[in-house]
Motif scaffolding. Structure first.
Motif, PDB file in Angstrom:
ATOM      1  N   TYR A   1       0.814  -1.212   0.000  1.00 46.87           N
ATOM      2  CA  TYR A   1       0.000   0.000   0.000  1.00 46.87           C
ATOM      3  C   TYR A   1       0.852   1.269   0.000  1.00 46.87           C
ATOM      4  O   TYR A   1       0.475   2.278  -0.598  1.00 46.87           O
ATOM      5  N   ASP A   2       2.030   1.221   0.662  1.00 49.58           N
ATOM      6  CA  ASP A   2       2.852   2.426   0.708  1.00 49.58           C
ATOM      7  C   ASP A   2       3.454   2.745  -0.653  1.00 49.58           C
ATOM      8  O   ASP A   2       3.633   3.910  -1.010  1.00 49.58           O
ATOM      9  N   GLU A   3       3.742   1.733  -1.446  1.00 51.78           N
ATOM     10  CA  GLU A   3       4.254   1.970  -2.790  1.00 51.78           C
ATOM     11  C   GLU A   3       3.166   2.557  -3.683  1.00 51.78           C
ATOM     12  O   GLU A   3       3.432   3.445  -4.500  1.00 51.78           O
ATOM     13  N   VAL A   4       1.942   2.073  -3.501  1.00 54.14           N
ATOM     14  CA  VAL A   4       0.813   2.626  -4.240  1.00 54.14           C
ATOM     15  C   VAL A   4       0.572   4.069  -3.798  1.00 54.14           C
ATOM     16  O   VAL A   4       0.316   4.954  -4.621  1.00 54.14           O
ATOM     17  N   ALA A   5       0.678   4.320  -2.498  1.00 54.18           N
ATOM     18  CA  ALA A   5       0.495   5.676  -1.969  1.00 54.18           C
ATOM     19  C   ALA A   5       1.536   6.626  -2.553  1.00 54.18           C
ATOM     20  O   ALA A   5       1.221   7.758  -2.935  1.00 54.18           O
TER      21      ALA A   5
END
Length: 233
Positions: A13-17
């Motif tokens: 999720y942090d990479e998508v964020a």
């Protein structure tokens, strides 16, 4: 929405964020725009909806988006001037106040110089060079050249192509300029100091012109350490 290449592997999720944050910061999604739905983003990015949900929640925490129930997720209206409005009221009066500001400058401006060396355009480099020439003229006329100095540092921030850093630099420079005017007058009475200061700024410019981030960072740190030594040693 502009086409987004599908991720080849499952992203956290942090990479998508980070990806969505970049899309917001570069203007793909502008303030007030509605982001695609969780389902649409899930299909476009090739990740599960739970991952998208966590990424959007992270963006909300950063203040980059607002979630309106029943309507969707919208990009927040972002104003760097508003962020800095409180900082502009700082009026340094003590030695510790000035040391704190110098410490902040060492942290912020070395990074700005590095980014400027990486990102500067020919136009932005020309603006930095013009400020340097104004400093040279001031030294030749035995003037303080404080406005040209302030302009030099601000133009480097503009060359970083980061609006937040630009506003931060503008605020810090103006605050420091007001606080150190008397000290600058005293420093300029030291024989050879104006020429030394000019040489330090020239080194910064040459590193940025040569697109050498490491040297730009080092030249800026050397300059700010020199100012600190001259003021308090």
């Amino acid at each position: 929405m502009k086409a987004i290449p599908q991720f080849k592997v499952r992203k956290t999720y942090d990479e998508v964020a980070d990806y969505l944050k970049e899309q917001i910061m570069n203007g793909t999604y502008k303030p007030g725009d509605r982001l695609p739905s969780l389902r649409e983003l899930s299909e476009l990015l090739g990740v599960g909806q739970s991952t998208i949900r966590e990424a959007v929640s992270s963006l909300k925490t950063m203040g980059l988006v607002t979630i309106r129930h029943g309507e969707g997720t919208f990009v927040t209206r972002f104003d760097p001037e508003e962020i800095m409005s409180g900082f502009e009221q700082i009026q340094p009066v003590t030695k510790q106040d000035i040391l704190s500001l110098l410490e902040a400058r060492k942290i912020i401006e070395t990074g700005i110089a590095r980014l400027a060396a990486e990102r500067r355009s020919k136009e932005k480099l020309k603006n930095i060079e013009e400020a340097l020439k104004e400093m040279e003229q001031a030294v030749a006329k035995e003037e303080l050249g404080d406005k040209a100095d302030l302009k030099f540092h601000y133009e480097i921030a503009r060359a970083s192509h980061n609006p937040v850093l630009e506003f931060i630099m503008q605020s810090i420079s103006e605050t420091m300029g007001k606080a150190l005017k008397a000290s600058r007058e005293k420093m300029f009475q030291t024989k050879g100091y104006p020429e030394q200061l000019l040489a330090e700024h020239r080194n910064i410019f040459e590193a940025i012109a040569g697109k050498n981030p490491k040297k730009a960072e080092e030249a800026m740190l050397n300059h700010l350490l020199g100012v600190e030594r001259e003021l308090f040693d």
